[in-house]
Design a protein around this motif. Structure first.
Motif, PDB file in Angstrom:
ATOM      1  N   HIS A 133     -12.721  92.413-107.456  1.00 45.58           N
ATOM      2  CA  HIS A 133     -11.594  91.596-107.006  1.00 45.58           C
ATOM      3  C   HIS A 133     -10.304  92.392-106.893  1.00 45.58           C
ATOM      4  O   HIS A 133      -9.300  91.879-106.390  1.00 45.58           O
ATOM      5  CB  HIS A 133     -11.381  90.423-107.973  1.00 45.58           C
ATOM      6  CG  HIS A 133     -10.858  90.813-109.320  1.00 45.58           C
ATOM      7  ND1 HIS A 133     -11.615  91.477-110.248  1.00 45.58           N
ATOM      8  CD2 HIS A 133      -9.637  90.640-109.893  1.00 45.58           C
ATOM      9  CE1 HIS A 133     -10.900  91.686-111.336  1.00 45.58           C
ATOM     10  NE2 HIS A 133      -9.691  91.198-111.150  1.00 45.58           N
ATOM     11  N   ARG A 181      -9.399  87.369-111.578  1.00 42.68           N
ATOM     12  CA  ARG A 181      -8.446  87.062-110.505  1.00 42.68           C
ATOM     13  C   ARG A 181      -7.227  87.948-110.713  1.00 42.68           C
ATOM     14  O   ARG A 181      -6.854  88.262-111.848  1.00 42.68           O
ATOM     15  CB  ARG A 181      -8.001  85.601-110.544  1.00 42.68           C
ATOM     16  CG  ARG A 181      -9.109  84.582-110.313  1.00 42.68           C
ATOM     17  CD  ARG A 181      -9.669  84.640-108.918  1.00 42.68           C
ATOM     18  NE  ARG A 181     -10.638  83.581-108.696  1.00 42.68           N
ATOM     19  CZ  ARG A 181     -10.369  82.442-108.071  1.00 42.68           C
ATOM     20  NH1 ARG A 181      -9.140  82.203-107.609  1.00 42.68           N
ATOM     21  NH2 ARG A 181     -11.305  81.534-107.898  1.00 42.68           N
ATOM     22  N   ARG A 182      -6.581  88.328-109.619  1.00 36.53           N
ATOM     23  CA  ARG A 182      -5.380  89.161-109.713  1.00 36.53           C
ATOM     24  C   ARG A 182      -4.178  88.258-110.030  1.00 36.53           C
ATOM     25  O   ARG A 182      -3.586  87.656-109.152  1.00 36.53           O
ATOM     26  CB  ARG A 182      -5.166  89.939-108.421  1.00 36.53           C
ATOM     27  CG  ARG A 182      -6.232  90.983-108.148  1.00 36.53           C
ATOM     28  CD  ARG A 182      -5.958  91.718-106.864  1.00 36.53           C
ATOM     29  NE  ARG A 182      -4.720  92.479-106.956  1.00 36.53           N
ATOM     30  CZ  ARG A 182      -4.019  92.893-105.898  1.00 36.53           C
ATOM     31  NH1 ARG A 182      -4.418  92.592-104.673  1.00 36.53           N
ATOM     32  NH2 ARG A 182      -2.916  93.586-106.074  1.00 36.53           N
ATOM     33  N   TYR A 201      -3.606  88.103-103.502  1.00 33.93           N
ATOM     34  CA  TYR A 201      -4.633  88.785-102.709  1.00 33.93           C
ATOM     35  C   TYR A 201      -3.939  89.791-101.797  1.00 33.93           C
ATOM     36  O   TYR A 201      -2.902  89.462-101.197  1.00 33.93           O
ATOM     37  CB  TYR A 201      -5.421  87.806-101.835  1.00 33.93           C
ATOM     38  CG  TYR A 201      -6.203  86.767-102.602  1.00 33.93           C
ATOM     39  CD1 TYR A 201      -7.507  87.019-103.024  1.00 33.93           C
ATOM     40  CD2 TYR A 201      -5.637  85.522-102.875  1.00 33.93           C
ATOM     41  CE1 TYR A 201      -8.230  86.054-103.718  1.00 33.93           C
ATOM     42  CE2 TYR A 201      -6.354  84.551-103.571  1.00 33.93           C
ATOM     43  CZ  TYR A 201      -7.649  84.825-103.989  1.00 33.93           C
ATOM     44  OH  TYR A 201      -8.352  83.873-104.672  1.00 33.93           O
ATOM     45  N   ARG A 203      -4.401  91.288 -98.331  1.00 36.60           N
ATOM     46  CA  ARG A 203      -5.193  91.023 -97.137  1.00 36.60           C
ATOM     47  C   ARG A 203      -5.277  92.279 -96.271  1.00 36.60           C
ATOM     48  O   ARG A 203      -4.261  92.776 -95.777  1.00 36.60           O
ATOM     49  CB  ARG A 203      -4.575  89.871 -96.340  1.00 36.60           C
ATOM     50  CG  ARG A 203      -4.502  88.543 -97.104  1.00 36.60           C
ATOM     51  CD  ARG A 203      -5.871  88.076 -97.547  1.00 36.60           C
ATOM     52  NE  ARG A 203      -5.836  86.739 -98.135  1.00 36.60           N
ATOM     53  CZ  ARG A 203      -6.850  86.189 -98.782  1.00 36.60           C
ATOM     54  NH1 ARG A 203      -7.988  86.871 -98.933  1.00 36.60           N
ATOM     55  NH2 ARG A 203      -6.736  84.970 -99.282  1.00 36.60           N
ATOM     56  N   GLU A 218       0.483  90.972 -98.672  1.00 35.34           N
ATOM     57  CA  GLU A 218       0.160  90.249 -99.896  1.00 35.34           C
ATOM     58  C   GLU A 218       0.237  88.744 -99.637  1.00 35.34           C
ATOM     59  O   GLU A 218       1.204  88.254 -99.050  1.00 35.34           O
ATOM     60  CB  GLU A 218       1.136  90.605-101.021  1.00 35.34           C
ATOM     61  CG  GLU A 218       1.356  92.099-101.224  1.00 35.34           C
ATOM     62  CD  GLU A 218       0.171  92.799-101.866  1.00 35.34           C
ATOM     63  OE1 GLU A 218      -0.925  92.198-101.945  1.00 35.34           O
ATOM     64  OE2 GLU A 218       0.318  93.952-102.282  1.00 35.34           O
TER      65      GLU A 218
END
Length: 458
Positions: A133, A181-182, A201, A203, A218
Motif C-alpha cells: 500500500h 493504510r497510508r 493515496y 495517484r 496526492e
C-alpha cells in the motif's frame, strides 16, 4: 589547371540530416519553453525534484536537519513552571523527535516533571508484512517518524507513522494492531473509541472523477476506523469538494492562463477532528468532522454520514494546522501564517530571527468571521510546519511550536505559566521537533498508567 582535391569518403555534408537535427533542436527548445511557461507535465515533477535536491543541499550546508532547532536561550531543564497556581492540572503527552532519526519518543510528563509513561517507537520494529500500500518512493525515504498520536481510554497509544500506516500499541509498547493504510498528520478519538484519521493515496494514473489532475498527485481521504483497527468508512475529500460544488478549490495551485492542470500535493489535508461528545450543538452538531486543508488555506466541516459539507472557510488563515471545535458555533485554528521568503532559520540559535509570528485564530462559523488572533504577545511563537493549539478548560492556551521544539502554556492575559522544551543536547543548545502534544485529563495520572502497564504485563 588546378587538380581537383577529392573529399574523403563520408565527409560530404548530409544536409538533410543537419536540417533534421536543427529542426529537432528547435522543436525540443520550443517544447521545453512551452512546458516551463505553461507548467505542463513533466515540469511539475522535475521542478519538485530540483526543489527537493536544493533543500537537501541547503540544509546540509547552512542548516540543521529539519527536525532540529538550536536555541541559545533554551532553559537548562526541559520543563519550567512559571506560575504553578495558574497551570491547568494534568499530565502532558509529548510526541517528539530524538537524536536518533529512526526512533520517535512519546512521553507523558507529570506536573512534577517526572515521566510517568514512555513509548520509544521505531517503524522497523513495529511493521510486519508487505508494504504494497506504500509507493516505493515513499518507502525509500530514510526518515520514518510519528505525526499524530492519541492516548485511548485504556492507556493504549494510537498513532501514525506518517504517510505509512496507523498503529495501536498498549502501555507496554506491544503492538495491538497495524492498519495497512497510508495515514498521516493527526489522530482523533470519538466517544465510542473509534478513530478519525486522514488517509492518503499517491495517484500514478489519471482519475476520471478528478479532471486536469496530472499524475503523480496526492488524493486525500477521511478514514473512520474501529477501536479494533477495521476501516468503517472512507470519504475521498477531493471528490467530495467536486461533488458539493467547491471544485474550484482543487485548482488554486495553477498559474497557467491556458490550463488548470494541477499535480502533486494539491490540498495537503493535515487534520480531522470529530465534534466532541457532550458539547452543545449550534452550527455544528454531533457526528460532524472538522477538516483542515493546508495548501488551499481552507477549513471545512462535513457530515460524514450524509457526506455533505456543512461549513467552509477559505483564506482566514495561512498554511494552517490543527483546527478544533470550541463550541457549537466556534472553531480554533493554529494559523502558521507562513510568510517566509527563505529557509526557516533553525541554526542561528535565535528564535524569531526572521520576524515571523504564528497565531491561534478563533473563527465564528455563523458569519465566517474572525473573532480574535493570539500570537503570544511578548512571547511570540512561530513554526513554518506542523503546530498545534489546545484551549484548556481554565481558559489557558497550550501552544505547540513544533519546529522550535517548544510547548508554551499561556494564561488568558497572555503571560507564560508553563513551558516545555524538547532538549536533546544541552551543550549544543539543540532541541528536537515536537509533532504532537496534549494536556491530558487529570485522571490520566501516574496510577492510571501504572495500572495500564500492569494489565499488559509491563
Amino acid at each position: 589547371m588546378m587538380a581537383r582535391r577529392d573529399r574523403p569518403r563520408g565527409a560530404r555534408p548530409n544536409l538533410a540530416r543537419i536540417a533534421f537535427l536543427a529542426g529537432a533542436a528547435v522543436l525540443l527548445y520550443a517544447a521545453g519553453a512551452i512546458t516551463v511557461r505553461y507548467r505542463l507535465p513533466p515540469y511539475p515533477a522535475i521542478n519538485d525534484a530540483i526543489a527537493q535536491v536544493k533543500t537537501v543541499l541547503d540544509y546540509k550546508q547552512t542548516r540543521l536537519p529539519w527536525q532540529f532547532f538550536r536555541d541559545d536561550a533554551a532553559p537548562a531543564e526541559r520543563m519550567v513552571v512559571h506560575d504553578a497556581a495558574r497551570v491547568m492540572p494534568g499530565a502532558t503527552m509529548v510526541s517528539a523527535f530524538t537524536l536518533d532519526e529512526e526512533t520517535h519518543d512519546v512521553s507523558v510528563v507529570a506536573p512534577s516533571g517526572e515521566v510517568i509513561q514512555n513509548w520509544r517507537l521505531r517503524w522497523d520494529a513495529l511493521w510486519q508484512g508487505a508494504t504494497a500500500h506504500i509507493p516505493p518512493e515513499v518507502m525509500a525515504r530514510p526518515q520514518k517518524h510519528l505525526h499524530g498520536a492519541k492516548i485511548a481510554a485504556n492507556g493504549d497509544l494510537i498513532f501514525n507513522f506518517t504517510e505509512l500506516a496507523l498503529f495501536r500499541v498498549d502501555a507496554c509498547g506491544r503492538k495491538v494492531w497495524q492498519l495497512d493504510r497510508r495515514t498521516h498528520h493527526s489522530v482523533d478519538l470519538d466517544a465510542d473509541g473509534s478513530i478519525w484519521v486522514p488517509g492518503l493515496y499517491t495517484r500514478h494514473e489519471p482519475v476520471a472523477e478528478l479532471p486536469n489532475h496530472a499524475p503523480n498527485f496526492e488524493e486525500f481521504t477521511l478514514l473512520h476506523v474501529s477501536p479494533e483497527g477495521r476501516v468503517l468508512k472512507e470519504i475521498p475529500i477531493d471528490r467530495l469538494l467536486m461533488r458539493e460544488g467547491y471544485g474550484g478549490l482543487l485548482y488554486l495551485s495553477t498559474l497557467n492562463e491556458q490550463s488548470t492542470l494541477v499535480s502533486g500535493d494539491i490540498l495537503h489535508m493535515n487534520d480531522a477532528e470529530v465534534f466532541p461528545a457532550g458539547m452543545t450543538p449550534g452550527v455544528f452538531r454531533p457526528g460532524d468532522v472538522l477538516i483542515s486543508l493546508r495548501n488551499i488555506n481552507t477549513v471545512l466541516v462535513i457530515d460524514p454520514e450524509a457526506e455533505q459539507i456543512r461549513f467552509i472557510s477559505t483564506g482566514r488563515v495561512l498554511r494552517q494546522h490543527d483546527a478544533d471545535f470550541l463550541d457549537g458555533n466556534t472553531i480554533a485554528v493554529f494559523n502558521n501564517n507562513m510568510l517566509l521568503d527563505s529557509w526557516f532559520d533553525n541554526a542561528s540559535g535565535r528564535r524569531g530571527s526572521q520576524g515571523q509570528r504564528s497565531d491561534v485564530t478563533i473563527i465564528d462559523a455563523r458569519a465566517d468571521e474572525v473573532l480574535s488572533r493570539f500570537d503570544g504577545g511578548e512571547t511570540p511563537f512561530f513554526t513554518d510546519l506542523m503546530g498545534q493549539q489546545q484551549i484548556l478548560a481554565n481558559g489557558n492556551i497550550l501552544v505547540t511550536e513544533a519546529r522550535g521544539g517548544r510547548l508554551i502554556e499561556f494564561a488568558p492575559d497572555g503571560s507564560v505559566v508553563w513551558e516545555y522544551d524538547n532538549i536533546l543536547d544541552p551543550e549544543a543548545h539543540l532541541l528536537g521537533a515536537i509533532t504532537a502534544a496534549e494536556r491530558l485529563p487529570p485522571a490520566m495520572d501516574a496510577a492510571f498508567f501504572a495500572a495500564a502497564r500492569a494489565r499488559c504485563g509491563g
